[in-house]
Design an enzyme around this catalytic site. Sequence first.
Site, PDB file in Angstrom:
ATOM      1  N   TYR A 102      -5.333  -3.580  -7.415  1.00 14.29           N
ATOM      2  CA  TYR A 102      -6.187  -3.536  -8.742  1.00 14.29           C
ATOM      3  C   TYR A 102      -6.470  -4.698  -9.321  1.00 14.29           C
ATOM      4  O   TYR A 102      -7.152  -5.182  -9.781  1.00 14.29           O
ATOM      5  CB  TYR A 102      -5.603  -2.396  -9.238  1.00 14.29           C
ATOM      6  CG  TYR A 102      -6.696  -2.084 -10.507  1.00 14.29           C
ATOM      7  CD1 TYR A 102      -7.972  -1.301 -10.238  1.00 14.29           C
ATOM      8  CD2 TYR A 102      -6.115  -2.325 -11.942  1.00 14.29           C
ATOM      9  CE1 TYR A 102      -8.789  -1.257 -11.384  1.00 14.29           C
ATOM     10  CE2 TYR A 102      -7.189  -2.007 -13.025  1.00 14.29           C
ATOM     11  CZ  TYR A 102      -8.521  -1.608 -12.767  1.00 14.29           C
ATOM     12  OH  TYR A 102      -9.297  -1.314 -13.757  1.00 14.29           O
ATOM     13  N   ILE A 108       3.662   1.623  12.105  1.00 11.83           N
ATOM     14  CA  ILE A 108       4.170   2.313  11.131  1.00 11.83           C
ATOM     15  C   ILE A 108       3.092   3.380  11.044  1.00 11.83           C
ATOM     16  O   ILE A 108       2.071   3.396  10.574  1.00 11.83           O
ATOM     17  CB  ILE A 108       4.394   1.535   9.743  1.00 11.83           C
ATOM     18  CG1 ILE A 108       5.595   0.394  10.073  1.00 11.83           C
ATOM     19  CG2 ILE A 108       4.779   2.189   8.657  1.00 11.83           C
ATOM     20  CD1 ILE A 108       5.467  -0.411   8.751  1.00 11.83           C
ATOM     21  N   TYR A 151       2.890  -5.508   3.226  1.00 11.37           N
ATOM     22  CA  TYR A 151       2.207  -4.561   3.844  1.00 11.37           C
ATOM     23  C   TYR A 151       0.601  -4.826   3.477  1.00 11.37           C
ATOM     24  O   TYR A 151       0.505  -4.977   2.011  1.00 11.37           O
ATOM     25  CB  TYR A 151       2.367  -3.136   3.058  1.00 11.37           C
ATOM     26  CG  TYR A 151       1.612  -2.063   3.358  1.00 11.37           C
ATOM     27  CD1 TYR A 151       0.647  -2.001   4.600  1.00 11.37           C
ATOM     28  CD2 TYR A 151       1.566  -0.749   2.714  1.00 11.37           C
ATOM     29  CE1 TYR A 151      -0.117  -1.016   4.771  1.00 11.37           C
ATOM     30  CE2 TYR A 151       0.916   0.261   2.904  1.00 11.37           C
ATOM     31  CZ  TYR A 151       0.061   0.225   4.151  1.00 11.37           C
ATOM     32  OH  TYR A 151      -0.766   1.272   4.543  1.00 11.37           O
ATOM     33  N   THR A 193       2.464   5.109   0.878  1.00 13.29           N
ATOM     34  CA  THR A 193       1.079   5.772   0.260  1.00 13.29           C
ATOM     35  C   THR A 193       1.061   7.161   1.017  1.00 13.29           C
ATOM     36  O   THR A 193       0.810   8.202   0.257  1.00 13.29           O
ATOM     37  CB  THR A 193      -0.236   4.911   0.877  1.00 13.29           C
ATOM     38  OG1 THR A 193       0.116   3.528   0.389  1.00 13.29           O
ATOM     39  CG2 THR A 193      -1.280   5.515   0.197  1.00 13.29           C
ATOM     40  N   LYS A 230       3.521  -5.294   7.705  1.00 16.35           N
ATOM     41  CA  LYS A 230       2.528  -4.163   8.433  1.00 16.35           C
ATOM     42  C   LYS A 230       1.283  -4.579   8.104  1.00 16.35           C
ATOM     43  O   LYS A 230       0.635  -4.685   7.087  1.00 16.35           O
ATOM     44  CB  LYS A 230       2.822  -3.121   7.464  1.00 16.35           C
ATOM     45  CG  LYS A 230       2.080  -1.528   7.827  1.00 16.35           C
ATOM     46  CD  LYS A 230       2.390  -0.220   7.215  1.00 16.35           C
ATOM     47  CE  LYS A 230       1.517   0.750   7.354  1.00 16.35           C
ATOM     48  NZ  LYS A 230       1.883   1.801   6.543  1.00 16.35           N
ATOM     49  N   ARG A 279      -7.239  -0.396   0.905  1.00 16.36           N
ATOM     50  CA  ARG A 279      -6.794   0.245  -0.276  1.00 16.36           C
ATOM     51  C   ARG A 279      -6.582  -0.627  -1.599  1.00 16.36           C
ATOM     52  O   ARG A 279      -6.439  -0.437  -2.846  1.00 16.36           O
ATOM     53  CB  ARG A 279      -5.502   0.932  -0.072  1.00 16.36           C
ATOM     54  CG  ARG A 279      -5.742   2.143   0.777  1.00 16.36           C
ATOM     55  CD  ARG A 279      -4.488   2.746   0.597  1.00 16.36           C
ATOM     56  NE  ARG A 279      -4.672   4.175   1.625  1.00 16.36           N
ATOM     57  CZ  ARG A 279      -4.760   5.601   1.127  1.00 16.36           C
ATOM     58  NH1 ARG A 279      -4.797   5.492  -0.256  1.00 16.36           N
ATOM     59  NH2 ARG A 279      -4.819   6.592   1.734  1.00 16.36           N
TER      60      ARG A 279
END
Length: 293
Positions: free
Chosen positions: A109, A204, A135, A46, A163, A140
Amino acid sequence: MDFGRVLTAMVTPFDDSGEHIDWNRLEVLVEHLVATGTETLVVAGTTGESPTLAHEEKIELFRRVVELAKGRTKVIAGTGSNNTKATIALSKEAEECGVDGLLLVAPYYNKPSQEGLYQHFKTVAESVGLPCILYNIPGRTSINIEIETQLKLAEIPNIIGSKESSTIEQVSRLLAQAPRDFVVYSGDDKTLLPLLAVGGHGVISVASHVVGQPIKEMIDHFFAGRIHEAIGLHQRLLPIFEGLFLTTNPSLVKEALNHIGVPVGPVRLPLVAAEEPLKQKIHELLREWYPQK
């Protein structure tokens, strides 16, 4: 495979128009990161503005970063998406480019169930021979990879870690039950030291673009038992950890890099440059670490 403790979620350098990746700037950025403590480069995540990178751009990025790293750092490709078939295809191409591992974000989404998440990650991991890092960033993606799901995924040999950008509580419970070789990285610089305290492995990072060496020193202090020194560095670094996220990432970390003389160009629409007061705020925060700027 050990990817180290300081992994950088690398920005993608563009030319001044933002239309094209600037390959000369990419070389400068890789050299800067290698010289300032980064042990693994995470490409096209991202922070690398993956939503606005064309497929061909991603493949060329993977290939070029592997070449530029020259074995001095490892390279992880961000290949995750909310389309399992497309994720598999990109992951296979990244493997052919010579990357060392994959970062697989939770599908966003479309909000799959926990069983859907499990089947997605399992199918992708089994399609490649590379180590895979999950992740989890609910802010998000609008979906949390629950602890039970991660524990099931940890049984898959090449899913080696996560992560985490969820909560310290979740990380604590996850690490209490996960296999010892399942590593958890902080996905948010400001939670790095607390995450280490509950058994995390490293970070990260976004801030490592500009304060990579102090971050590495903080981690080294922690694992050497110099807790007060680690806390002191955490407290000094916290303003810049928070400051880089005063608007949508990576607008301000790109501004910070441009300001210290590591040109990476602008962000691409739909992101826009930070407003002038925020730019000035970042310049002020950088003065502690770059007094000459």
